[in-house]
Design a protein around this motif. Sequence first.
Motif, PDB file in Angstrom:
ATOM      1  N   HIS A 249       0.954  -1.272  -0.139  1.00 12.97           N
ATOM      2  CA  HIS A 249       0.181  -0.035  -0.112  1.00 12.97           C
ATOM      3  C   HIS A 249       0.902   1.130  -0.045  1.00 12.97           C
ATOM      4  N   VAL A 250       1.981   1.165   0.273  1.00 11.07           N
ATOM      5  CA  VAL A 250       2.918   2.288   0.462  1.00 11.07           C
ATOM      6  C   VAL A 250       3.960   2.105  -1.109  1.00 11.07           C
ATOM      7  N   LEU A 251       4.852   1.465  -0.756  1.00 11.14           N
ATOM      8  CA  LEU A 251       5.791   1.318  -1.930  1.00 11.14           C
ATOM      9  C   LEU A 251       5.285   0.784  -3.219  1.00 11.14           C
ATOM     10  N   GLY A 252       4.111  -0.074  -3.099  1.00 11.72           N
ATOM     11  CA  GLY A 252       3.510  -0.429  -4.263  1.00 11.72           C
ATOM     12  C   GLY A 252       2.479   0.591  -5.336  1.00 11.72           C
ATOM     13  N   ALA A 253       2.077   1.611  -4.073  1.00 12.53           N
ATOM     14  CA  ALA A 253       1.116   2.778  -4.667  1.00 12.53           C
ATOM     15  C   ALA A 253       2.344   3.706  -5.329  1.00 12.53           C
ATOM     16  N   ILE A 254       3.274   4.210  -4.619  1.00  7.89           N
ATOM     17  CA  ILE A 254       4.166   5.009  -5.253  1.00  7.89           C
ATOM     18  C   ILE A 254       4.827   4.205  -6.618  1.00  7.89           C
ATOM     19  N   LEU A 255       5.052   3.291  -6.651  1.00  7.96           N
ATOM     20  CA  LEU A 255       5.837   2.720  -7.955  1.00  7.96           C
ATOM     21  C   LEU A 255       4.613   2.612  -9.250  1.00  7.96           C
ATOM     22  N   ASN A 256       3.377   2.403  -8.564  1.00  4.73           N
ATOM     23  CA  ASN A 256       2.380   2.203  -9.587  1.00  4.73           C
ATOM     24  C   ASN A 256       1.924   3.464 -10.404  1.00  4.73           C
ATOM     25  N   PHE A 257       2.083   4.451  -9.516  1.00  5.16           N
ATOM     26  CA  PHE A 257       2.018   6.039  -9.930  1.00  5.16           C
ATOM     27  C   PHE A 257       2.911   6.409 -10.747  1.00  5.16           C
ATOM     28  N   GLU A 276      13.549  -9.890  -5.892  1.00  4.19           N
ATOM     29  CA  GLU A 276      12.184 -10.249  -5.801  1.00  4.19           C
ATOM     30  C   GLU A 276      11.749 -11.500  -4.642  1.00  4.19           C
ATOM     31  N   LYS A 277      12.689 -12.274  -4.312  1.00  2.00           N
ATOM     32  CA  LYS A 277      12.615 -13.130  -3.192  1.00  2.00           C
ATOM     33  C   LYS A 277      12.638 -12.311  -1.906  1.00  2.00           C
ATOM     34  N   HIS A 278      13.194 -11.192  -1.707  1.00  2.00           N
ATOM     35  CA  HIS A 278      13.165 -10.374  -0.377  1.00  2.00           C
ATOM     36  C   HIS A 278      11.791  -9.750  -0.576  1.00  2.00           C
ATOM     37  N   LEU A 279      11.071  -9.387  -1.702  1.00  2.00           N
ATOM     38  CA  LEU A 279       9.990  -8.567  -1.776  1.00  2.00           C
ATOM     39  C   LEU A 279       8.866  -9.510  -1.566  1.00  2.00           C
ATOM     40  N   GLU A 287       5.926 -15.857   3.133  1.00  2.00           N
ATOM     41  CA  GLU A 287       6.418 -15.925   1.748  1.00  2.00           C
ATOM     42  C   GLU A 287       5.270 -15.749   0.910  1.00  2.00           C
ATOM     43  N   GLU A 288       4.976 -14.830   0.007  1.00  2.00           N
ATOM     44  CA  GLU A 288       4.015 -14.506  -0.860  1.00  2.00           C
ATOM     45  C   GLU A 288       4.633 -14.181  -2.403  1.00  2.00           C
ATOM     46  N   MET A 289       4.973 -15.385  -3.193  1.00  2.00           N
ATOM     47  CA  MET A 289       5.644 -14.999  -4.206  1.00  2.00           C
ATOM     48  C   MET A 289       4.890 -14.050  -5.330  1.00  2.00           C
ATOM     49  N   HIS A 290       3.775 -14.191  -5.354  1.00  2.00           N
ATOM     50  CA  HIS A 290       2.954 -13.391  -6.350  1.00  2.00           C
ATOM     51  C   HIS A 290       2.972 -12.026  -6.049  1.00  2.00           C
ATOM     52  N   LYS A 291       3.094 -11.700  -4.454  1.00  2.00           N
ATOM     53  CA  LYS A 291       2.867 -10.303  -4.044  1.00  2.00           C
ATOM     54  C   LYS A 291       4.346  -9.628  -4.619  1.00  2.00           C
ATOM     55  N   GLY A 292       5.529 -10.649  -4.370  1.00  2.00           N
ATOM     56  CA  GLY A 292       6.798 -10.129  -4.874  1.00  2.00           C
ATOM     57  C   GLY A 292       6.974  -9.797  -6.331  1.00  2.00           C
ATOM     58  N   GLN A 293       6.290 -10.758  -7.329  1.00  2.02           N
ATOM     59  CA  GLN A 293       6.484 -10.508  -8.671  1.00  2.02           C
ATOM     60  C   GLN A 293       5.742  -9.265  -8.941  1.00  2.02           C
ATOM     61  N   ARG A 294       4.568  -9.029  -8.465  1.00  3.78           N
ATOM     62  CA  ARG A 294       3.899  -7.777  -8.743  1.00  3.78           C
ATOM     63  C   ARG A 294       4.524  -6.596  -8.529  1.00  3.78           C
ATOM     64  N   LEU A 295       5.319  -6.408  -7.540  1.00  5.69           N
ATOM     65  CA  LEU A 295       6.090  -5.354  -7.375  1.00  5.69           C
ATOM     66  C   LEU A 295       7.184  -5.352  -8.218  1.00  5.69           C
ATOM     67  N   MET A 296       7.900  -6.600  -8.499  1.00  5.05           N
ATOM     68  CA  MET A 296       8.924  -6.472  -9.576  1.00  5.05           C
ATOM     69  C   MET A 296       8.407  -6.094 -10.596  1.00  5.05           C
ATOM     70  N   ASP A 297       7.416  -6.345 -11.312  1.00 10.17           N
ATOM     71  CA  ASP A 297       6.583  -5.929 -12.534  1.00 10.17           C
ATOM     72  C   ASP A 297       6.507  -4.440 -12.722  1.00 10.17           C
ATOM     73  N   ARG A 298       6.792  -3.529 -11.572  1.00 15.08           N
ATOM     74  CA  ARG A 298       6.761  -2.252 -11.414  1.00 15.08           C
ATOM     75  C   ARG A 298       7.980  -1.554 -11.432  1.00 15.08           C
ATOM     76  N   ILE A 299       8.966  -2.657 -11.290  1.00 17.20           N
ATOM     77  CA  ILE A 299      10.369  -2.111 -11.065  1.00 17.20           C
ATOM     78  C   ILE A 299      11.143  -2.518 -12.416  1.00 17.20           C
ATOM     79  N   SER A 300      11.423  -3.711 -12.579  1.00 22.96           N
ATOM     80  CA  SER A 300      12.040  -4.259 -13.629  1.00 22.96           C
ATOM     81  C   SER A 300      12.165  -3.747 -15.228  1.00 22.96           C
TER      82      SER A 300
END
Length: 318
Positions: A249-257, A276-279, A287-300
């Motif tokens: 809700h914080v990091l994801g929101a910033i990157l999504n914007f 990605e493993k850390h996130l 561990e929630e792999m899909h949550k890490g992948q979702r954030l990496m999709d906004r980074i990589s």
Amino acid sequence: MESLGQVLKQMKGPSFIQRSQAILKDLMNDPIVKELQAEHPEIDDALLRANLPRLYQYVNDRRHCGNCPGLDRCPNDFQGHFSKLEAREANGQMELVERKAACSLQMARQNEDSIKKRIRSFYVDERALEEGYNEVEIMGKDRLRAPAVNQVFRYIREVKQNGLTPQGLYLYGSFGTGKTFLMSYLLHELAIGGYTGVIVYMPDFVEDLKSMIQDSDKLKETVDVMKNCDLLIFDDIGAENLSPWVRDHVLGAILNFRMNRKPTFYTSNYDFASLEKHLSFTSKDGEEMHKGQRLMDRISPFVDIVHLHGENQRRSRT
């Protein structure tokens, strides 16, 4: 420095006349005044005599500047400024106009202050942003860093020439190789060009977010600053202790914007796979792999990877 009026007020009668005549004679023969008249033939002796206080101020300012003791010890009446004299015609007569001009040291300080105002730091040591930057020294400090340094230099040149794009940099490498320093340099160089920037030290930022839960206004203001600045740097991402709320809700929101809008930059000790493993892991939900992948999709997709090799500069200073 005393003004001419203050000098003459201390005298009366013949002393006043004699002293004022001596001052006028000295001023008219002063090399600084001769240089002024050579540059501006329209300023004749009669005009100078009629403006003795201005001429006195001008000569003293110029003399102080010729022996400048530094901006903080400037002896001129208006620190960091000197008098300039110009002749202009008004109502059919020539008059001498004095104006104050900023010296080169004052202009350099004003420029540096304006650059600093464009940069905000959250939890990053201010010394990293206030150090002097020398490109030759940056390149020569450790030859192993040269490919990464060249890539950062190239990014800066391209932005200066073509403007910002949504593409940032992901700078990763081992401890103490100068990642934060290089990103601070990038921020400073692009702030010179008028861009605003924010650098955030992630471990302390994440810890501070816990207290911001109780202060929604401060939280919104902080997130909005990070969303809207031209350049955003997440320093040492991967070293923080994430919670699901911070990640989603914080990091994801910033990157999504910011994605597809403005560039975001990262420094990390992790490569992409490790990040990605850390996130994907939080202290609460595991561990929630899909949550890490979702954030990496906004980074990589929005960064070029820069692998910074080199020696641990912190260890070499001890």
